[in-house]
Design a protein around this motif. Structure first.
Motif, PDB file in Angstrom:
ATOM      1  N   VAL A 167       0.846  -1.197   0.000  1.00 31.00           N
ATOM      2  CA  VAL A 167       0.000   0.000   0.000  1.00 31.00           C
ATOM      3  C   VAL A 167       0.880   1.244   0.000  1.00 31.00           C
ATOM      4  CG1 VAL A 167      -1.666   1.345   1.338  1.00 31.00           C
ATOM      5  CG2 VAL A 167      -1.949  -1.129   1.114  1.00 31.00           C
ATOM      6  N   GLU A 169       2.775   4.853   0.263  1.00 29.89           N
ATOM      7  CA  GLU A 169       2.939   5.856   1.314  1.00 29.89           C
ATOM      8  C   GLU A 169       2.595   7.230   0.748  1.00 29.89           C
ATOM      9  OE1 GLU A 169       6.875   5.764   2.808  1.00 29.89           O
ATOM     10  OE2 GLU A 169       6.843   3.632   3.325  1.00 29.89           O
ATOM     11  N   SER A 180      -1.362  12.741   6.983  1.00 28.37           N
ATOM     12  CA  SER A 180      -2.338  11.670   6.789  1.00 28.37           C
ATOM     13  C   SER A 180      -1.701  10.497   6.057  1.00 28.37           C
ATOM     14  CB  SER A 180      -3.534  12.179   5.977  1.00 28.37           C
ATOM     15  OG  SER A 180      -4.205  13.215   6.650  1.00 28.37           O
ATOM     16  N   ASP A 181      -2.051   9.287   6.490  1.00 27.46           N
ATOM     17  CA  ASP A 181      -1.621   8.077   5.799  1.00 27.46           C
ATOM     18  C   ASP A 181      -2.708   7.631   4.819  1.00 27.46           C
ATOM     19  OD1 ASP A 181       0.852   7.826   7.146  1.00 27.46           O
ATOM     20  OD2 ASP A 181      -0.188   6.980   8.889  1.00 27.46           O
ATOM     21  N   PHE A 182      -2.378   6.624   4.030  1.00 26.55           N
ATOM     22  CA  PHE A 182      -3.321   6.090   3.038  1.00 26.55           C
ATOM     23  C   PHE A 182      -4.637   5.721   3.707  1.00 26.55           C
ATOM     24  CE2 PHE A 182      -5.304   3.074   0.261  1.00 26.55           C
ATOM     25  CZ  PHE A 182      -4.897   3.405  -1.030  1.00 26.55           C
ATOM     26  N   VAL A 183      -4.577   5.053   4.862  1.00 29.56           N
ATOM     27  CA  VAL A 183      -5.794   4.569   5.526  1.00 29.56           C
ATOM     28  C   VAL A 183      -6.631   5.707   6.088  1.00 29.56           C
ATOM     29  CG1 VAL A 183      -4.782   2.330   6.071  1.00 29.56           C
ATOM     30  CG2 VAL A 183      -4.548   4.227   7.701  1.00 29.56           C
ATOM     31  N   SER A 184      -6.050   6.923   6.207  1.00 30.73           N
ATOM     32  CA  SER A 184      -6.797   8.069   6.722  1.00 30.73           C
ATOM     33  C   SER A 184      -7.660   8.707   5.644  1.00 30.73           C
ATOM     34  CB  SER A 184      -5.830   9.117   7.282  1.00 30.73           C
ATOM     35  OG  SER A 184      -4.976   8.568   8.254  1.00 30.73           O
ATOM     36  N   ASP A 187     -10.236   4.022   1.601  1.00 35.12           N
ATOM     37  CA  ASP A 187     -10.684   2.749   2.182  1.00 35.12           C
ATOM     38  C   ASP A 187      -9.706   1.661   1.727  1.00 35.12           C
ATOM     39  OD1 ASP A 187     -11.954   0.346   2.783  1.00 35.12           O
ATOM     40  OD2 ASP A 187     -13.955   1.131   2.367  1.00 35.12           O
ATOM     41  N   VAL A 188      -8.761   1.318   2.575  1.00 35.88           N
ATOM     42  CA  VAL A 188      -7.665   0.444   2.175  1.00 35.88           C
ATOM     43  C   VAL A 188      -8.137  -0.979   1.887  1.00 35.88           C
ATOM     44  CG1 VAL A 188      -7.024  -0.168   4.554  1.00 35.88           C
ATOM     45  CG2 VAL A 188      -5.296  -0.249   2.729  1.00 35.88           C
ATOM     46  N   ASP A 189      -9.082  -1.480   2.660  1.00 30.63           N
ATOM     47  CA  ASP A 189      -9.566  -2.842   2.422  1.00 30.63           C
ATOM     48  C   ASP A 189     -10.306  -2.933   1.080  1.00 30.63           C
ATOM     49  OD1 ASP A 189      -8.551  -3.851   4.838  1.00 30.63           O
ATOM     50  OD2 ASP A 189     -10.306  -3.124   5.943  1.00 30.63           O
ATOM     51  N   LYS A 203      -0.588  -4.780   2.901  1.00 36.59           N
ATOM     52  CA  LYS A 203      -0.458  -3.559   3.692  1.00 36.59           C
ATOM     53  C   LYS A 203       0.981  -3.284   4.101  1.00 36.59           C
ATOM     54  CE  LYS A 203      -5.199  -3.742   5.457  1.00 36.59           C
ATOM     55  NZ  LYS A 203      -6.077  -3.820   6.655  1.00 36.59           N
ATOM     56  N   THR A 277     -12.513   7.232   2.659  1.00 34.11           N
ATOM     57  CA  THR A 277     -12.990   6.630   3.903  1.00 34.11           C
ATOM     58  C   THR A 277     -14.425   7.086   4.186  1.00 34.11           C
ATOM     59  OG1 THR A 277     -12.119   8.459   5.217  1.00 34.11           O
ATOM     60  CG2 THR A 277     -10.666   6.555   4.886  1.00 34.11           C
TER      61      THR A 277
END
Length: 544
Positions: A167, A169, A180-184, A187-189, A203, A277
């Motif tokens: 994933v 950066e 902020s990170d990717f998951v912030s 929607d990483v899933d 991940k 997200t």
């Protein structure tokens, strides 16, 4: 003209033959008719005598008819063409072209096209993690939309290399200073699962694998717009040897033109896999619903008018010595920037439109004073004073700060999350307009084309800049007519697509298909109907 010349030649030929025939009759022998006489004599029956003057006369009569016919046809064609050209020239002078006025809210040809990014039957399944050539780490660069291009291309590069993608950066060090990170933001899933058939994504590199590594990951930066062959020749050997490779400053590092299947993969990533997200989607959709309650239709305007962007452009915006000094000081941050002529840059169309100029353009196109507008922007140079002329042109003026109130507070420290909220409000708008062709403008233009060619207005800055400078020298009707003329080809129409032209993220031509006429008939193409529902009428951001 070709037919006219041919008729003239035939007329001249018949006249010449007639003159020569008359000469032969008078002289008794010799000339062209004498030669013809010898030919016909050999082929005719020796027992039957033929009157050669009659034969020549019939031939001349036939040639005369041909000449008369072709001359009339050529003359008629020339008259028709001249009238067509006169009318075309007249209409062009009257209203910038003989075509009918453009509908400012909708593209009339939009329903003839649909987004088509499904993978082909020969596009092989993703290589599993254990069988892949190694792990690819990606460090993106820039603001949210610039990073979005990097993430999209990272998936395609992983596919080219048969690598497992970690994933990506996000950039924490650029001007935007957002940690902020990717998951912030995304929607990483959903990102991982929706692309599972194309590329294997994890991940993080497994700890067990990291502990067995003798050396840290190899880091490199590839040139801009590198072709797939570059990655295979320069990156793959290192990946096979080191097993983990990190590519830095990854933005626009992949060539614009790729194989259609790879281009469609780009579209699957950008338009389907990169989903914000839930908190971002919910806030963005609330803004859209609020705008819809006030008006059935609204325009979203993306204004790039931040001080650093203006300084970088090298343009002048009418602020006098104060502006020249302030932007000049900011410009010193980039030691490699060349000296630019503000007048020259404006004539070349390189200067973003001011908020006032954007408002004038939209009013000239025909949007009325009571139109509701949503303005997406960062810090505006000059603040409220700069925005006031736009407010006067469109009093129903709204921003995310005005609509979200306290709901926006958790997002305020994060510029990328704020940009994501603006992205949703702009994408869901009936019309999207921008004052320059930056990253967000390109990304949204491409998405709106893919999602049904929603009206997207990009200013023809090169022509409009000279018009704005001279606007006080003409009446409003003349100014409006010229704006409408100059903006043809910059309104988001389907026919603006040119294969191989422009950035793919702005013109995703490989992912836009034209409907066949038979597909509009009921019961003839049920499979296609389902495709259209998926790729054109994608659910809104809240439902994703």
């Amino acid at each position: 003209m070709g037919l006219a010349k041919q008729g003239w030649k035939l007329s001249s030929w018949s006249l010449l033959l007639q003159q020569q025939s008359n000469g032969n009759v008078a002289g008794g022998n010799g000339g062209k008719c004498g030669d013809l006489k010898q030919v016909f004599w050999k082929s005719a029956s020796r027992k039957r005598r033929v009157s050669w003057s009659i034969v020549c006369g019939l031939m001349l009569f036939g040639l005369g008819l041909i000449s008369l016919f072709t001359g009339h046809v050529a003359s008629d064609l020339e008259w028709w063409n001249s009238q067509r050209l006169v009318k075309k020239s007249l209409y062009s002078k009257l209203d910038g072209g003989h075509r009918t006025p453009i509908d400012i809210w909708n593209s009339k040809d939009a329903n003839l096209y649909y987004g088509c990014s499904e993978r082909g039957s020969h596009f092989s399944a993703a290589v599993r993690e254990r069988q892949s050539n190694g792990y690819l780490l990606i460090a993106t660069s820039g603001g949210l939309n610039q990073q979005r291009t990097g993430i999209t291309d990272a998936v395609v590069v992983a596919r080219i290399l048969n690598a497992t993608l970690v994933v990506p950066e996000l950039d924490h060090q650029s001007y935007w200073k957002d940690d902020s990170d990717f998951v912030s933001i995304f929607d990483v899933d959903w990102f991982i699962s929706s692309l599972s058939k194309d590329v294997t994504i994890v991940k993080r590199v497994p700890d067990k694998f990291m502990r067995t590594m003798e050396k840290p990951p190899y880091t490199m930066r590839v040139p801009r717009k590198s072709a797939p062959e570059y990655y295979l020749d320069q990156v793959l050997p290192i990946l096979l040897r080191r097993q983990v490779v990190q590519l830095t400053k990854f933005d626009y590092r992949l060539a614009n033109n790729l194989d259609d299947e790879l281009q469609k993969l780009r579209c699957r990533v950008n338009y389907h896999a990169l989903r914000f997200t839930k908190p971002i989607r919910e806030l963005g959709q609330r803004l859209v619903m609020t705008m819809r309650k006030m008006a059935k239709r609204y325009i979203a305007i993306h204004l790039r008018f931040e001080p650093d962007m203006l300084a970088f452009s090298g343009c002048y915006y009418g602020g006098g010595d104060k502006e020249r000094y302030e932007l000049g000081e900011i410009r010193k941050r980039w030691s490699t920037l060349p000296d630019l002529s503000p007048e020259g840059e404006r004539k070349r169309g390189k200067c973003p439109l001011t908020p006032h100029e954007v408002g004038l353009m939209l009013r000239a196109l025909g949007f009325p004073n009571d139109t509701h507008i949503y303005v997406a922007s960062g810090e505006i140079y000059g603040g409220e004073k700069t925005l006031q002329p736009l407010r006067e042109l469109f009093p129903n003026f709204y921003t995310k700060e005005m609509l979200a109130n306290d709901d926006l507070k958790p997002f305020l420290p994060f510029s990328s999350r704020l940009a994501a909220v603006d992205y949703i409000a702009c994408d869901e708008s009936d019309v999207f307009a921008t004052n320059n062709n930056g990253n967000m403008a390109k990304i949204l233009a491409g998405r709106r084309r893919y999602m049904g060619h929603k009206r997207t207005i990009r200013p023809n800055a090169k022509k409009l800049s000279t018009l704005f400078m001279a606007r006080n020298q003409m009446d409003w009707e003349t100014f409006s007519k010229k704006v409408k003329s100059y903006q043809r080809g910059f309104m988001g129409e389907p026919d603006e697509l040119r294969l191989g032209r422009g950035e793919f993220h702005e013109f995703p031509s490989s992912c836009i298909c034209e409907k066949r006429s038979s597909e509009n008939d009921f019961g003839k193409d049920e499979d296609h109907s389902s495709k259209q529902q998926i790729f054109v009428r994608e659910p809104n951001f809240l439902a994703q």
